[in-house]
Design a protein around this motif. Structure first.
Motif, PDB file in Angstrom:
ATOM      1  N   LYS A  31       5.649   3.537  -1.763  1.00  0.00           N
ATOM      2  CA  LYS A  31       4.439   2.977  -2.196  1.00  0.00           C
ATOM      3  C   LYS A  31       3.944   1.933  -1.140  1.00  0.00           C
ATOM      4  O   LYS A  31       2.778   1.701  -0.886  1.00  0.00           O
ATOM      5  N   VAL A  32       4.866   1.149  -0.579  1.00  0.00           N
ATOM      6  CA  VAL A  32       4.563   0.005   0.404  1.00  0.00           C
ATOM      7  C   VAL A  32       4.147   0.867   1.729  1.00  0.00           C
ATOM      8  O   VAL A  32       3.253   0.596   2.441  1.00  0.00           O
ATOM      9  N   LEU A  33       4.772   2.046   2.145  1.00  0.00           N
ATOM     10  CA  LEU A  33       4.149   2.802   3.203  1.00  0.00           C
ATOM     11  C   LEU A  33       2.709   2.990   2.992  1.00  0.00           C
ATOM     12  O   LEU A  33       1.731   2.919   3.755  1.00  0.00           O
ATOM     13  N   TRP A  34       2.368   3.697   2.047  1.00  0.00           N
ATOM     14  CA  TRP A  34       0.826   4.291   1.672  1.00  0.00           C
ATOM     15  C   TRP A  34      -0.035   2.903   1.619  1.00  0.00           C
ATOM     16  O   TRP A  34      -1.126   3.092   1.963  1.00  0.00           O
ATOM     17  N   THR A  35       0.608   1.907   0.974  1.00  0.00           N
ATOM     18  CA  THR A  35      -0.375   0.823   1.120  1.00  0.00           C
ATOM     19  C   THR A  35      -0.431   0.144   2.282  1.00  0.00           C
ATOM     20  O   THR A  35      -1.726  -0.220   2.732  1.00  0.00           O
ATOM     21  N   VAL A  36       0.254   0.058   3.247  1.00  0.00           N
ATOM     22  CA  VAL A  36       0.080  -0.441   4.556  1.00  0.00           C
ATOM     23  C   VAL A  36      -0.860   0.556   5.498  1.00  0.00           C
ATOM     24  O   VAL A  36      -1.768   0.087   5.976  1.00  0.00           O
ATOM     25  N   ILE A  37      -0.719   1.956   5.190  1.00  0.00           N
ATOM     26  CA  ILE A  37      -1.440   2.774   5.914  1.00  0.00           C
ATOM     27  C   ILE A  37      -2.848   2.724   5.463  1.00  0.00           C
ATOM     28  O   ILE A  37      -3.908   2.632   6.288  1.00  0.00           O
TER      29      ILE A  37
END
Length: 101
Positions: A31-37
């Motif tokens: 979730k954090v990865l997709w939010t940062v992307i």
């Protein structure tokens, strides 16, 4: 006399589509990865200028909105959310017609 919204839509419940429960739990790291992307894409699109748009030094009525959204005048984010919604609808239509999987 009490009135509830659910009693109003009860006759239509059979035809209203519902969202299926998720098959698996999405990990917090993902979730954090997709939010940062997504945030990086937004920030890049807020800086890429549109072709053919001249920047002027006249007063900008949306200046404070641009400060809050980290956008510049005449960038790709000037389009707002409309292209995202339109592309999402086109993808759903193509998937519904089984043109794409």
């Amino acid at each position: 006399m009490g009135f509830r919204f659910l009693t109003l839509i009860r006759p239509f419940m059979a035809i209203i589509p519902e969202v299926a429960a998720p098959d698996r739990k999405v990990a917090f790291n993902q979730k954090v990865l997709w939010t940062v992307i997504t945030l990086l894409i937004f920030l890049v699109l807020s800086q890429v200028p549109l072709y053919g748009i001249m920047s002027s030094d006249s007063s900008d009525p949306l200046y404070w909105m641009r400060v809050i959204l980290a956008s510049n005048r005449g960038t790709l984010m000037e389009f707002g959310i409309t292209p995202i919604i339109t592309s999402g609808m086109i993808m759903q239509l193509l998937a519904g017609a089984q043109i794409i999987s």
